[in-house]
Design a protein around this motif. Structure first.
Motif, PDB file in Angstrom:
ATOM      1  N   GLU A  17       8.524  -3.585  -4.471  1.00  0.00           N
ATOM      2  CA  GLU A  17       9.886  -3.908  -4.900  1.00  0.00           C
ATOM      3  C   GLU A  17      10.626  -2.661  -5.374  1.00  0.00           C
ATOM      4  O   GLU A  17      11.830  -2.524  -5.156  1.00  0.00           O
ATOM      5  CB  GLU A  17       9.850  -4.940  -6.028  1.00  0.00           C
ATOM      6  N   PHE A  18       9.913  -1.737  -6.003  1.00  0.00           N
ATOM      7  CA  PHE A  18      10.575  -0.577  -6.607  1.00  0.00           C
ATOM      8  C   PHE A  18      10.259   0.741  -5.915  1.00  0.00           C
ATOM      9  O   PHE A  18      10.892   1.745  -6.210  1.00  0.00           O
ATOM     10  CB  PHE A  18      10.227  -0.508  -8.098  1.00  0.00           C
ATOM     11  N   LEU A  19       9.303   0.758  -4.999  1.00  0.00           N
ATOM     12  CA  LEU A  19       9.078   1.957  -4.187  1.00  0.00           C
ATOM     13  C   LEU A  19      10.018   1.910  -2.981  1.00  0.00           C
ATOM     14  O   LEU A  19      10.375   0.822  -2.514  1.00  0.00           O
ATOM     15  CB  LEU A  19       7.626   2.018  -3.710  1.00  0.00           C
ATOM     16  N   PRO A  20      10.422   3.058  -2.449  1.00  0.00           N
ATOM     17  CA  PRO A  20      11.384   3.076  -1.333  1.00  0.00           C
ATOM     18  C   PRO A  20      10.739   2.794   0.020  1.00  0.00           C
ATOM     19  O   PRO A  20      10.903   3.548   0.979  1.00  0.00           O
ATOM     20  CB  PRO A  20      11.957   4.502  -1.408  1.00  0.00           C
ATOM     21  N   ILE A  21       9.979   1.683   0.100  1.00  0.00           N
ATOM     22  CA  ILE A  21       9.246   1.370   1.337  1.00  0.00           C
ATOM     23  C   ILE A  21       9.459  -0.065   1.798  1.00  0.00           C
ATOM     24  O   ILE A  21       8.824  -0.486   2.762  1.00  0.00           O
ATOM     25  CB  ILE A  21       7.741   1.655   1.177  1.00  0.00           C
ATOM     26  N   SER A  22      10.297  -0.849   1.140  1.00  0.00           N
ATOM     27  CA  SER A  22      10.701  -2.196   1.536  1.00  0.00           C
ATOM     28  C   SER A  22       9.671  -3.275   1.220  1.00  0.00           C
ATOM     29  O   SER A  22       8.657  -3.413   1.905  1.00  0.00           O
ATOM     30  CB  SER A  22      11.046  -2.263   3.033  1.00  0.00           C
ATOM     31  N   SER A  23       9.963  -4.045   0.194  1.00  0.00           N
ATOM     32  CA  SER A  23       9.093  -5.172  -0.165  1.00  0.00           C
ATOM     33  C   SER A  23       9.199  -6.292   0.870  1.00  0.00           C
ATOM     34  O   SER A  23       8.189  -6.908   1.228  1.00  0.00           O
ATOM     35  CB  SER A  23       9.465  -5.710  -1.555  1.00  0.00           C
ATOM     36  N   SER A  24      10.414  -6.552   1.362  1.00  0.00           N
ATOM     37  CA  SER A  24      10.575  -7.651   2.320  1.00  0.00           C
ATOM     38  C   SER A  24       9.769  -7.404   3.591  1.00  0.00           C
ATOM     39  O   SER A  24       9.150  -8.320   4.141  1.00  0.00           O
ATOM     40  CB  SER A  24      12.050  -7.846   2.674  1.00  0.00           C
ATOM     41  N   ALA A  25       9.749  -6.139   4.044  1.00  0.00           N
ATOM     42  CA  ALA A  25       8.985  -5.813   5.239  1.00  0.00           C
ATOM     43  C   ALA A  25       7.509  -6.117   5.043  1.00  0.00           C
ATOM     44  O   ALA A  25       6.860  -6.743   5.888  1.00  0.00           O
ATOM     45  CB  ALA A  25       9.167  -4.339   5.585  1.00  0.00           C
ATOM     46  N   HIS A  26       6.962  -5.707   3.917  1.00  0.00           N
ATOM     47  CA  HIS A  26       5.534  -5.908   3.673  1.00  0.00           C
ATOM     48  C   HIS A  26       5.188  -7.384   3.484  1.00  0.00           C
ATOM     49  O   HIS A  26       4.147  -7.849   3.947  1.00  0.00           O
ATOM     50  CB  HIS A  26       5.096  -5.093   2.460  1.00  0.00           C
ATOM     51  N   LEU A  27       6.077  -8.126   2.811  1.00  0.00           N
ATOM     52  CA  LEU A  27       5.802  -9.549   2.579  1.00  0.00           C
ATOM     53  C   LEU A  27       5.951 -10.373   3.858  1.00  0.00           C
ATOM     54  O   LEU A  27       5.336 -11.421   3.994  1.00  0.00           O
ATOM     55  CB  LEU A  27       6.729 -10.101   1.496  1.00  0.00           C
ATOM     56  N   ILE A  28       6.761  -9.916   4.801  1.00  0.00           N
ATOM     57  CA  ILE A  28       6.862 -10.577   6.098  1.00  0.00           C
ATOM     58  C   ILE A  28       5.656 -10.237   6.966  1.00  0.00           C
ATOM     59  O   ILE A  28       5.079 -11.093   7.639  1.00  0.00           O
ATOM     60  CB  ILE A  28       8.169 -10.170   6.818  1.00  0.00           C
ATOM     61  N   LEU A  29       5.254  -8.954   6.911  1.00  0.00           N
ATOM     62  CA  LEU A  29       4.229  -8.472   7.841  1.00  0.00           C
ATOM     63  C   LEU A  29       2.812  -8.848   7.440  1.00  0.00           C
ATOM     64  O   LEU A  29       1.983  -9.161   8.305  1.00  0.00           O
ATOM     65  CB  LEU A  29       4.334  -6.948   7.974  1.00  0.00           C
ATOM     66  N   LEU A  30       2.497  -8.820   6.148  1.00  0.00           N
ATOM     67  CA  LEU A  30       1.117  -9.095   5.741  1.00  0.00           C
ATOM     68  C   LEU A  30       0.642 -10.469   6.204  1.00  0.00           C
ATOM     69  O   LEU A  30      -0.454 -10.569   6.778  1.00  0.00           O
ATOM     70  CB  LEU A  30       0.962  -8.938   4.224  1.00  0.00           C
ATOM     71  N   PRO A  31       1.400 -11.558   5.995  1.00  0.00           N
ATOM     72  CA  PRO A  31       0.929 -12.853   6.502  1.00  0.00           C
ATOM     73  C   PRO A  31       0.761 -12.883   8.019  1.00  0.00           C
ATOM     74  O   PRO A  31      -0.137 -13.558   8.531  1.00  0.00           O
ATOM     75  CB  PRO A  31       2.042 -13.826   6.055  1.00  0.00           C
ATOM     76  N   ILE A  32       1.633 -12.140   8.742  1.00  0.00           N
ATOM     77  CA  ILE A  32       1.509 -12.092  10.200  1.00  0.00           C
ATOM     78  C   ILE A  32       0.210 -11.401  10.592  1.00  0.00           C
ATOM     79  O   ILE A  32      -0.566 -11.898  11.418  1.00  0.00           O
ATOM     80  CB  ILE A  32       2.720 -11.358  10.820  1.00  0.00           C
ATOM     81  N   ILE A  33      -0.048 -10.233   9.988  1.00  0.00           N
ATOM     82  CA  ILE A  33      -1.244  -9.453  10.331  1.00  0.00           C
ATOM     83  C   ILE A  33      -2.517 -10.168   9.891  1.00  0.00           C
ATOM     84  O   ILE A  33      -3.529 -10.174  10.598  1.00  0.00           O
ATOM     85  CB  ILE A  33      -1.148  -8.049   9.701  1.00  0.00           C
ATOM     86  N   ALA A  34      -2.482 -10.794   8.694  1.00  0.00           N
ATOM     87  CA  ALA A  34      -3.675 -11.481   8.163  1.00  0.00           C
ATOM     88  C   ALA A  34      -3.814 -12.908   8.684  1.00  0.00           C
ATOM     89  O   ALA A  34      -4.796 -13.589   8.355  1.00  0.00           O
ATOM     90  CB  ALA A  34      -3.614 -11.495   6.641  1.00  0.00           C
ATOM     91  N   ASN A  35      -2.846 -13.363   9.482  1.00  0.00           N
ATOM     92  CA  ASN A  35      -2.851 -14.722  10.015  1.00  0.00           C
ATOM     93  C   ASN A  35      -2.861 -15.771   8.909  1.00  0.00           C
ATOM     94  O   ASN A  35      -3.565 -16.776   8.979  1.00  0.00           O
ATOM     95  CB  ASN A  35      -4.058 -14.928  10.954  1.00  0.00           C
ATOM     96  N   TRP A  36      -2.065 -15.519   7.870  1.00  0.00           N
ATOM     97  CA  TRP A  36      -1.909 -16.481   6.780  1.00  0.00           C
ATOM     98  C   TRP A  36      -0.683 -17.346   7.038  1.00  0.00           C
ATOM     99  O   TRP A  36       0.272 -16.910   7.683  1.00  0.00           O
ATOM    100  CB  TRP A  36      -1.700 -15.764   5.440  1.00  0.00           C
ATOM    101  N   GLN A  37      -0.701 -18.556   6.469  1.00  0.00           N
ATOM    102  CA  GLN A  37       0.496 -19.376   6.483  1.00  0.00           C
ATOM    103  C   GLN A  37       1.544 -18.747   5.570  1.00  0.00           C
ATOM    104  O   GLN A  37       1.209 -18.036   4.627  1.00  0.00           O
ATOM    105  CB  GLN A  37       0.184 -20.796   6.000  1.00  0.00           C
ATOM    106  N   ASP A  38       2.817 -19.019   5.850  1.00  0.00           N
ATOM    107  CA  ASP A  38       3.885 -18.507   4.993  1.00  0.00           C
ATOM    108  C   ASP A  38       3.649 -18.952   3.554  1.00  0.00           C
ATOM    109  O   ASP A  38       3.282 -20.101   3.295  1.00  0.00           O
ATOM    110  CB  ASP A  38       5.237 -19.028   5.487  1.00  0.00           C
TER     111      ASP A  38
END
Length: 265
Positions: A17-38
């Motif tokens: 959230e506070f590092l300049p690397i995008s929290s939304s990107a990581h929260l969208i991508l991790l469930p996709i990569i880990a095959n988790w439900q939203d």
């Protein structure tokens, strides 16, 4: 949600959230990569409460002074102490608030894709590196004029596009305006407070209007983990910023963007 998913997503939210690397990107991508439900709306609200708690607690002394000076400024119709900075935070929030109300639903549906995230991760990462390299780094957040505030506010509105990074683009804008790294980061973090409040408030309204079953254990754990990780992140980021600069984050964004292009093209 099992414990591993709760812990990983909450930790990721708090750190990104506070590092300049995008929290939304990581929260969208991790469930996709880990095959988790939203993770669902309720959990999103919980981790936002956690990060909000962390930034308010970290800046509690500054916020007390900002609030007191702002109230005196309204009462006397004069600039008093840090009231100008308080007004800057409020006015800097208007562009993202309006953009979110007008275009938020379209952005959520049309731009929430790995390829968009890959492109914004790379492009705005390079822009962050350029701003850090070219920025004069001589000004404080207390010396921002209204044109500067509008520029940073518009930049923050662009961060609604997934992968841009709200903190990343507001720090980039601050550096372009000649702010020191620490001043750009501090103003970015102060700007995050009304933004997280607005986003969390809208999500809470959606949650109340829905009929979702709530897993309270996951929500409480998520809020706690995200608050702890966000507080540690803010503390270490501001402490180390002048020593490490922005380039570690630029390189990370380029690697992440390249990996996403390879993965999803």
């Amino acid at each position: 949600m099992d414990f591993i998913q709760v812990f990983a997503l909450a930790l990721l939210q708090g750190l990104t959230e506070f590092l300049p690397i995008s929290s939304s990107a990581h929260l969208i991508l991790l469930p996709i990569i880990a095959n988790w439900q939203d993770q669902g709306l309720a959990f999103d609200v919980a981790v936002h409460v956690g990060t909000l708690t962390a930034v308010v607690f970290y800046f509690r002394s500054a916020l007390k002074k900002l609030t007191a000076d702002w109230i005196k400024s309204v009462a006397t119709q004069q600039s008093i102490g840090d009231s100008r900075l308080a007004w800057a935070v409020l006015f800097g929030t208007i562009p993202v608030g309006l953009t979110g109300l007008l275009l938020g639903d379209w952005i959520e549906t049309a731009l929430r894709s790995p390829l968009v995230i890959a492109a914004t991760t790379i492009v705005f990462g390079l822009l962050l590196g350029y701003a850090d390299w070219q920025g004069k780094r001589v000004r404080s957040e207390h010396h921002l004029n209204w044109q500067d505030i509008l520029f940073i506010g518009i930049a923050q509105a662009v961060a609604l596009i997934p992968g841009t990074s709200r903190s990343g683009i507001t720090i980039t804008a601050g550096l372009m305006l000649g702010l020191t790294r620490e001043a750009a980061a501090r103003f970015s973090f102060l700007l995050s407070i009304p933004v997280i409040l607005l986003a969390g408030g809208l999500k809470t309204i959606e949650l109340v209007q829905s009929s979702l079953r709530i897993d309270w254990a996951a929500l409480v754990s998520g809020a706690l983990f995200s608050a702890i990780s966000a507080y540690i992140c803010i503390f270490l980021f501001l402490k180390m910023l002048d020593r490490i600069g922005m380039w570690p984050f630029v390189i990370y964004r380029l690697v992440l963007g390249g990996f996403l292009l390879w993965l999803f093209l």
